[in-house]
Design a protein around this motif. Sequence first.
Motif, mmCIF file in Angstrom:
data_model
loop_
_atom_site.group_PDB
_atom_site.id
_atom_site.type_symbol
_atom_site.label_atom_id
_atom_site.label_comp_id
_atom_site.label_asym_id
_atom_site.label_seq_id
_atom_site.Cartn_x
_atom_site.Cartn_y
_atom_site.Cartn_z
ATOM 1 N N LEU A 318 -13.882 -34.500 3.457
ATOM 2 C CA LEU A 318 -12.465 -34.345 3.156
ATOM 3 C C LEU A 318 -12.163 -32.920 2.708
ATOM 4 N N ARG A 319 -13.054 -32.345 1.928
ATOM 5 C CA ARG A 319 -12.808 -30.979 1.452
ATOM 6 C C ARG A 319 -12.704 -29.992 2.620
ATOM 7 N N SER A 320 -13.500 -30.205 3.652
ATOM 8 C CA SER A 320 -13.416 -29.332 4.828
ATOM 9 C C SER A 320 -12.061 -29.459 5.510
ATOM 10 N N VAL A 321 -11.517 -30.686 5.555
ATOM 11 C CA VAL A 321 -10.197 -30.896 6.147
ATOM 12 C C VAL A 321 -9.132 -30.183 5.320
ATOM 13 N N VAL A 322 -9.207 -30.336 3.998
ATOM 14 C CA VAL A 322 -8.237 -29.689 3.114
ATOM 15 C C VAL A 322 -8.286 -28.178 3.297
ATOM 16 N N GLN A 323 -9.502 -27.618 3.324
ATOM 17 C CA GLN A 323 -9.621 -26.172 3.486
ATOM 18 C C GLN A 323 -9.078 -25.713 4.837
ATOM 19 N N SER A 324 -9.283 -26.512 5.877
ATOM 20 C CA SER A 324 -8.777 -26.130 7.200
ATOM 21 C C SER A 324 -7.248 -26.091 7.211
ATOM 22 N N HIS A 325 -6.598 -27.012 6.480
ATOM 23 C CA HIS A 325 -5.140 -26.984 6.382
ATOM 24 C C HIS A 325 -4.672 -25.730 5.645
ATOM 25 N N VAL A 326 -5.366 -25.377 4.584
ATOM 26 C CA VAL A 326 -5.006 -24.169 3.829
ATOM 27 C C VAL A 326 -5.225 -22.925 4.688
ATOM 28 N N ALA A 338 -2.243 -19.766 -6.062
ATOM 29 C CA ALA A 338 -3.290 -20.336 -6.914
ATOM 30 C C ALA A 338 -4.230 -21.102 -6.008
ATOM 31 N N GLY A 339 -5.540 -21.038 -6.294
ATOM 32 C CA GLY A 339 -6.514 -21.798 -5.524
ATOM 33 C C GLY A 339 -6.627 -21.321 -4.097
ATOM 34 N N GLY A 340 -6.903 -22.285 -3.212
ATOM 35 C CA GLY A 340 -7.004 -21.975 -1.796
ATOM 36 C C GLY A 340 -8.379 -21.594 -1.306
ATOM 37 N N VAL A 341 -9.382 -21.593 -2.191
ATOM 38 C CA VAL A 341 -10.736 -21.177 -1.836
ATOM 39 C C VAL A 341 -11.717 -22.260 -2.243
ATOM 40 N N THR A 342 -12.591 -22.669 -1.332
ATOM 41 C CA THR A 342 -13.621 -23.657 -1.635
ATOM 42 C C THR A 342 -14.648 -23.053 -2.582
ATOM 43 N N PRO A 343 -14.895 -23.671 -3.734
ATOM 44 C CA PRO A 343 -15.853 -23.098 -4.689
ATOM 45 C C PRO A 343 -17.296 -23.381 -4.273
ATOM 46 N N GLY A 344 -18.204 -22.597 -4.808
ATOM 47 C CA GLY A 344 -19.614 -22.881 -4.639
ATOM 48 C C GLY A 344 -20.074 -23.905 -5.658
ATOM 49 N N GLY A 345 -21.375 -24.169 -5.688
ATOM 50 C CA GLY A 345 -21.925 -25.091 -6.667
ATOM 51 C C GLY A 345 -21.993 -26.515 -6.163
ATOM 52 N N LEU A 346 -22.421 -27.400 -7.042
ATOM 53 C CA LEU A 346 -22.611 -28.796 -6.692
ATOM 54 C C LEU A 346 -21.266 -29.511 -6.543
ATOM 55 N N PRO A 351 -9.907 -26.469 -5.917
ATOM 56 C CA PRO A 351 -8.913 -26.078 -6.923
ATOM 57 C C PRO A 351 -7.515 -26.571 -6.580
ATOM 58 N N ALA A 352 -6.729 -26.804 -7.615
ATOM 59 C CA ALA A 352 -5.307 -27.066 -7.419
ATOM 60 C C ALA A 352 -4.689 -25.815 -6.794
ATOM 61 N N THR A 353 -3.987 -26.005 -5.683
ATOM 62 C CA THR A 353 -3.584 -24.877 -4.840
ATOM 63 C C THR A 353 -2.067 -24.852 -4.663
ATOM 64 N N VAL A 354 -1.485 -23.670 -4.810
ATOM 65 C CA VAL A 354 -0.056 -23.462 -4.580
ATOM 66 C C VAL A 354 0.093 -22.463 -3.443
ATOM 67 N N PRO A 372 -5.327 -31.468 -3.279
ATOM 68 C CA PRO A 372 -4.445 -30.920 -4.324
ATOM 69 C C PRO A 372 -3.703 -29.672 -3.871
ATOM 70 N N ILE A 373 -2.843 -29.836 -2.881
ATOM 71 C CA ILE A 373 -2.132 -28.707 -2.289
ATOM 72 C C ILE A 373 -0.636 -28.894 -2.488
ATOM 73 N N ALA A 374 0.046 -27.848 -2.957
ATOM 74 C CA ALA A 374 1.504 -27.853 -3.086
ATOM 75 C C ALA A 374 2.059 -26.746 -2.206
ATOM 76 N N PRO A 375 2.429 -27.057 -0.958
ATOM 77 C CA PRO A 375 3.006 -26.051 -0.065
ATOM 78 C C PRO A 375 4.516 -25.948 -0.269
ATOM 79 N N ILE A 376 5.018 -24.744 -0.441
ATOM 80 C CA ILE A 376 6.411 -24.539 -0.849
ATOM 81 C C ILE A 376 7.194 -23.808 0.236
ATOM 82 N N ARG A 377 8.390 -24.321 0.492
ATOM 83 C CA ARG A 377 9.362 -23.612 1.321
ATOM 84 C C ARG A 377 10.638 -23.452 0.506
ATOM 85 N N VAL A 378 11.136 -22.244 0.413
ATOM 86 C CA VAL A 378 12.383 -21.973 -0.291
ATOM 87 C C VAL A 378 13.551 -22.267 0.657
ATOM 88 N N VAL A 379 14.559 -22.980 0.138
ATOM 89 C CA VAL A 379 15.728 -23.335 0.952
ATOM 90 C C VAL A 379 16.984 -22.736 0.327
#
Length: 474
Positions: A318-326, A338-346, A351-354, A372-379
């Motif tokens: 799932l994390r790979s899918v989320v990263q591909s969308h970002v 904010a966020g948008g990068v897959t972290p290293g480690g176990l 990250p929560a991403t804006v 945890p993605i919040a994509p924003i469009r200003v209207v």
Amino acid sequence: MTLAPAVPDVTTDADAIVVTDPVNGSIASTVRRASEEDVRNAVARARASASSWARTAPAERGALLHAAAEHVRAHAQELADLNTRETGKVPGDAIGGVEAGVGTLVQYAELGPVHRGEALRGQFGAADWSLPHPRGVVLALTPWNDPVAVACGMLGAAIVTGNTVVHKGSERSPATIARLNALLAEVLPDGVLIGVDGDATTGELLLAQDGIDVYAHVGSTATGDRLAEVAARTRAHVIRENGGNDAVVVDADVDPDWAAAQVALGAFANTGQICTSVERVYVHQDVAEPFVAALVAEAERRTAAPAREYGPLVDHRLRSVVQSHVDDAIARGASARAGGVTPGGLGSFYPATVLTGCTDDMTVMTEETFGPIAPIRVVSDFDEGLRLAAADRYGLAATVLTNDTAHALRAAAELPVGTVKINAVFGGAPGGSAQPRGASGAGFGYGPHLLDEMTTSTVVHLEPAPRATAGGAR
């Protein structure tokens, strides 16, 4: 982006399903995988028990379901711990999910015995009424993101209305579901609830079986579409609550800090792994700058929280899918504030991403990301935000944050979704039922109306017959 080492999250073979702990990469559970013979036997047992369970008095069915709920309550912590190990759900949410499941079982135990037909008005001297009947055997397919709460709703409604159930949960939480099935089956009569542990192949084996009357599903749109396709051949009744791409419209007259807190809750709770998570944000240009700044702060605070408060995604897949969308959004011109990068480690943390500068052609705006993605469009105004929120193939839920009553009423009238929420991304009165639309499914998947979905009605018309006189003459 930084990629963590690849770790198999769920592996299956002819005999077992092995799940990896998304926090530390250790083995979380190993569950025996159902064989083809197990699948056939499960459906046959449920079919053999259907008649006697349907004839059981509704009050007795309700009492047994109530006892089963209390049995689950006594093992709540055990189930919550299994859930946390398999899916990474934070402990507080995991125990809350079990408690919600128990509460749902109790509600159906009480609603079931008073579920009734209708008295009808016909001609003078005759009687007309409708009677609800159980449909027969229900195949329940339930997800991993809140496994106990969702399963209890589907199972409780099916069982209390007199159906027998074959239940397969997701292979991402097999031990949690296997234990829930076992606890319920320990109280219910034999053959009323039969658990089948397996993966997508097991699901296909179940769909190949004759004798199933209802396909009840909560999960992906792809699986829901598959069920509808099979049901065209088998004529099974289909209830499906599937994916969502829920929008939030932030109006010009709301406090931007409060609005950011609402959107953060909707986008980042359970690491964005909720069917009704916030997936798209349309913010009025007059409050966009302070709103984004506050949302970035909310995202950073959550990402810095310990794992017991902000958990991982369920697995690396799932994390790979989320990263591909970002990555798609950034490649098309969005910015990760904010966020948008897959972290290293176990583990499979993300990250929560804006994301700002989002456009309608980006995958994060057109598809369910389930992260945890919040994509924003200003209207430019509320009209534009409402129009864009409505322009989507999904139809699960949407939220409007506004102090303008006219705008709230327009949203309720115009948004083509099952649930419209005004000034709260989550919540609602007890007893609510909603029908998803479009790619989000069909039928009432929860609430009192789910009892109607699990039954079929017979209309009865009764007139008095003429009495025979002595000798057979009138």
